[in-house]
Structures are given as C-alpha cells and as structure tokens.
Design an enzyme around this catalytic site. Sequence first.
Site, short mmCIF file in Angstrom:
data_model
loop_
_atom_site.label_atom_id
_atom_site.label_comp_id
_atom_site.label_asym_id
_atom_site.label_seq_id
_atom_site.Cartn_x
_atom_site.Cartn_y
_atom_site.Cartn_z
N HIS A 24 10.95 -2.18 -3.99
CA HIS A 24 9.69 -2.54 -3.33
C HIS A 24 8.61 -2.86 -4.36
O HIS A 24 7.96 -3.91 -4.29
CB HIS A 24 9.24 -1.38 -2.43
CG HIS A 24 7.98 -1.62 -1.68
ND1 HIS A 24 7.94 -1.81 -0.32
CD2 HIS A 24 6.67 -1.69 -2.09
CE1 HIS A 24 6.69 -2.00 0.07
NE2 HIS A 24 5.90 -1.91 -0.99
N GLU A 25 8.41 -1.96 -5.31
CA GLU A 25 7.35 -2.16 -6.30
C GLU A 25 7.71 -3.28 -7.28
O GLU A 25 6.84 -4.04 -7.72
CB GLU A 25 7.08 -0.86 -7.06
CG GLU A 25 6.54 0.27 -6.18
CD GLU A 25 5.29 -0.12 -5.41
OE1 GLU A 25 4.48 -0.90 -5.93
OE2 GLU A 25 5.13 0.37 -4.26
N HIS A 28 6.74 -6.57 -5.68
CA HIS A 28 5.30 -6.85 -5.84
C HIS A 28 5.01 -7.41 -7.23
O HIS A 28 4.33 -8.42 -7.39
CB HIS A 28 4.49 -5.57 -5.66
CG HIS A 28 4.32 -5.11 -4.25
ND1 HIS A 28 3.98 -5.96 -3.21
CD2 HIS A 28 4.44 -3.88 -3.69
CE1 HIS A 28 3.89 -5.27 -2.09
NE2 HIS A 28 4.17 -4.01 -2.35
#
Length: 212
Positions: A24-25, A28
């Site tokens: 997820h990170e 980003h």
Amino acid sequence: MLFTQSLASLPYIIISIIIAFTVHEFAHAYVAYKFGDPTAQKQGRLTFNPIAHIDPIGAIFILIAGFGWARPVPVNRHYFKRPKLAGVLVSFAGPFSNLVLAFLGFGGMVLLQKLGVPTGTAFDLYPFLSKFVSINLMLFAFNLLPLPPLDGYRIIEDLVTSRVRAMLSKYEVYGSIIFIILLVTGLSSQTISPWISNISAFFYNIFISIFY
C-alpha cells in the site's frame, strides 16, 4: 476485531498485514515518484522493505480495533505538473494496490481448488489466502472512507475546488476525534463496519464472477 480470532490464524493475519501495508505505502511512493515527486524515494520509502513502512502501533491497532495504519508516505505536491490529477492517483494507488492483492489472493485460492490440494496439508495455503483476501479488501474499503487522514478524504480534497479544499482543511484535525468517538460509542458497527462489509461483499462477488 482481528485480535479476537483464533491464535492459529494470527500468523496469517500478521503476515497479511505486513504485506498489505508494505505494498500500500510502496504504491503511494511509486506513483508520486512517477509524477515527479522524489520525496518518498529520497527518504527510503520507494521499497518493499516492510521496516520502511510499518508503524508498530498502527499494526497493533488493526489487530485490536480492526483498523490501523502504516507510516504515511510523504508527498510534495509542488513537484506535480497537474497537482489535482496526480494527487487523486497517488491517493488512490494505495487502496487500489490492496484490491489487486485481494484479487491475486482470491485467484490463488481458486488455483488451489482446481489443483485439488487437500486441506490440512503442508501445501494448503487456503487458510492464509483466505485471511489475505479479507484483510486486503478491508483495507481497500477502510482507506476509501471520506474521513481525514484516509485516502478517500485526500481524493475528495483533489476533486473539489480550491475554496472547498481550504474549508475542508479547517476540519482535518477532527478526523481522529471522529474515529475515537465511533469506536468508544460503538457507532462504528453502524457506520464503518457496514461500509467495509458491503464493499468487501461487492468485490467478492466480482472475483467469483471472474474466476468461476
């Protein structure tokens, strides 16, 4: 709450959380980097190393309370040529990565079934994949809630006018307070939980229609 589930499933949950938060990170950071922002890359966040992304307290919270967080990826919008478009895509990249992971996990479950792998054997990954899919769908739905500081709120920020964005920024500080109130009063069971359940069920049905 994830913490209330059997101890036998706890390793599956922990591994799933580590993978889900890390990807997820990274998503980003990767999308921000592709749009010209090197901030996350310079801070060592453009990596699949979980140590760079996992917030221990946030990970514990997801076990206890059913929601949690990783270390937020720093984003400098001044690097973006089209800040609104880039902002939306950077914000959506995280939840979308969890949806992709859930899709892959579900595909793995179907593959095990078609290969006829018996349950309860050393090669049975079904219990892990089941948790992996549910946790990633939960994170996908949760992060799209339109409350600060979640990705759903950030997406809305970039879709509205500058005037509305400035007005919204005045109330960002209350985001954490709202979460605490929802949890303490039990209102999360009538608000956050149904949202997550409905979104998860919706995509489970899509996965079933694709694979079967």
